[in-house]
Design a protein around this motif. Structure first.
Motif, short mmCIF file in Angstrom:
data_model
loop_
_atom_site.label_atom_id
_atom_site.label_comp_id
_atom_site.label_asym_id
_atom_site.label_seq_id
_atom_site.Cartn_x
_atom_site.Cartn_y
_atom_site.Cartn_z
N ILE A 5 0.88 -1.16 0.00
CA ILE A 5 0.00 0.00 0.00
C ILE A 5 0.92 1.21 0.00
N GLU A 6 0.85 1.99 -1.05
CA GLU A 6 1.72 3.16 -1.16
C GLU A 6 0.90 4.42 -0.91
N ILE A 7 1.46 5.29 -0.06
CA ILE A 7 0.77 6.51 0.35
C ILE A 7 1.70 7.68 0.06
N PRO A 8 1.26 8.62 -0.77
CA PRO A 8 2.13 9.78 -1.06
C PRO A 8 2.34 10.63 0.20
N ILE A 9 3.55 11.14 0.33
CA ILE A 9 3.85 12.07 1.43
C ILE A 9 3.73 13.47 0.87
N ILE A 10 2.81 14.22 1.43
CA ILE A 10 2.45 15.55 0.93
C ILE A 10 3.67 16.47 0.90
N ASP A 11 3.79 17.23 -0.17
CA ASP A 11 4.86 18.21 -0.38
C ASP A 11 6.24 17.59 -0.52
N THR A 12 6.30 16.31 -0.88
CA THR A 12 7.57 15.64 -1.16
C THR A 12 7.37 14.75 -2.38
N ALA A 13 8.46 14.21 -2.86
CA ALA A 13 8.39 13.22 -3.94
C ALA A 13 8.42 11.81 -3.35
N LEU A 42 -7.25 4.56 6.52
CA LEU A 42 -6.18 4.10 5.64
C LEU A 42 -6.52 4.39 4.18
N ALA A 43 -7.76 4.18 3.79
CA ALA A 43 -8.17 4.46 2.41
C ALA A 43 -8.10 5.96 2.13
N VAL A 44 -8.47 6.76 3.11
CA VAL A 44 -8.39 8.22 2.94
C VAL A 44 -6.93 8.63 2.78
N GLU A 45 -6.04 8.09 3.61
CA GLU A 45 -4.62 8.42 3.49
C GLU A 45 -4.07 8.02 2.13
N GLN A 46 -4.47 6.87 1.63
CA GLN A 46 -3.97 6.45 0.31
C GLN A 46 -4.42 7.43 -0.77
N ARG A 47 -5.63 7.93 -0.66
CA ARG A 47 -6.15 8.85 -1.67
C ARG A 47 -5.59 10.26 -1.54
N THR A 48 -5.43 10.75 -0.30
CA THR A 48 -5.09 12.16 -0.10
C THR A 48 -3.65 12.41 0.31
N GLY A 49 -2.95 11.36 0.74
CA GLY A 49 -1.57 11.52 1.18
C GLY A 49 -1.49 11.79 2.68
N ILE A 50 -0.26 11.75 3.18
CA ILE A 50 -0.01 12.03 4.60
C ILE A 50 1.12 13.03 4.71
N THR A 51 1.19 13.68 5.85
CA THR A 51 2.23 14.67 6.10
C THR A 51 3.48 13.99 6.67
N ARG A 52 4.58 14.72 6.66
CA ARG A 52 5.80 14.21 7.28
C ARG A 52 5.55 14.00 8.77
N ALA A 53 4.75 14.87 9.38
CA ALA A 53 4.43 14.72 10.81
C ALA A 53 3.71 13.39 11.06
N ARG A 54 2.83 12.98 10.15
CA ARG A 54 2.13 11.71 10.30
C ARG A 54 3.11 10.55 10.14
N VAL A 55 4.06 10.66 9.22
CA VAL A 55 5.09 9.62 9.06
C VAL A 55 5.89 9.50 10.35
N GLN A 56 6.24 10.63 10.96
CA GLN A 56 6.98 10.59 12.22
C GLN A 56 6.12 9.98 13.33
N GLU A 57 4.85 10.34 13.38
CA GLU A 57 3.94 9.76 14.37
C GLU A 57 3.89 8.25 14.23
N LEU A 58 3.77 7.76 13.00
CA LEU A 58 3.76 6.31 12.76
C LEU A 58 5.07 5.69 13.21
N ALA A 59 6.20 6.33 12.89
CA ALA A 59 7.51 5.81 13.29
C ALA A 59 7.61 5.69 14.80
N GLU A 60 7.19 6.72 15.50
CA GLU A 60 7.27 6.70 16.96
C GLU A 60 6.39 5.60 17.55
#
Length: 172
Positions: free
Chosen positions: A61-69, A145-163
């Motif tokens: 499942i690939e989710i774009p990270i907003i404002d990045t490539a 999860l479906a919403v994130e796949q469609r709309t993307g997530i922020t770097r802050a959300r990636v960090q939240e998941l990592a933590e």
């Protein structure tokens, strides 16, 4: 915005050199260690069969990270019908397999941090060129999860998941 840099972890207080962009579930949610000894069950890095009746493929499942490539990736398991699994297996090493129509399946990984559960979300599984895991397209519902796949997530959300994933059980 580059995501190459690490992050300062709010759970442990340490600076981590890298922000992980990928997490993989080791097996379908229905797999148990005892199944490894059963003759009708098998788990490999790409495919799983349980009791000769339930068929799964390791997919992304690939989710774009907003404002990045960059892309955030969940390595998950998707269940397929016997016929779809047989067809996908038949073409596993066949160049051009990516021209196959998508296979319907059910998400068979219970990803942490999501409510309600991610188990049994409807999917379309898209075969990609040989050597690449299939891509999961979630049914476009209101599930987080479906919403994130469609709309993307922020770097802050990636960090939240990592933590959350690096420190399970830690309460902020």
């Amino acid at each position: 915005m580059s995501i190459d840099s690490g992050f300062s972890c709010s759970c442990c207080g340490r600076d981590h050199d890298e922000l992980p962009l990928s997490y993989h579930m080791p097996a379908p949610a229905y797999w148990t260690p005892e199944m490894a000894d059963a003759s009708d069950s098998v788990l490999s890095s790409d495919q799983c069969v349980i009791e000769g009746e339930h068929f799964f493929v390791h997919s992304l499942i690939e989710i774009p990270i907003i404002d990045t490539a960059e892309t955030f990736t969940w390595g998950v398991w998707v269940s397929l019908s016997r016929d779809s699994f047989a067809r996908m297996s038949q073409l596993w090493e066949t160049p051009g397999r990516e021209s196959e129509p998508p296979y319907f399946g059910w998400l068979s990984s219970d990803l942490p941090t999501y409510e309600p559960t991610t188990l049994n979300l409807k999917t379309n599984l898209h075969t990609r060129p040989v050597g690449l895991r299939p891509a999961v397209e979630l049914e476009p519902t209101g599930h987080p999860l479906a919403v994130e796949q469609r709309t993307g997530i922020t770097r802050a959300r990636v960090q939240e998941l990592a933590e959350l994933l690096l420190h399970p059980g830690h309460q902020k």
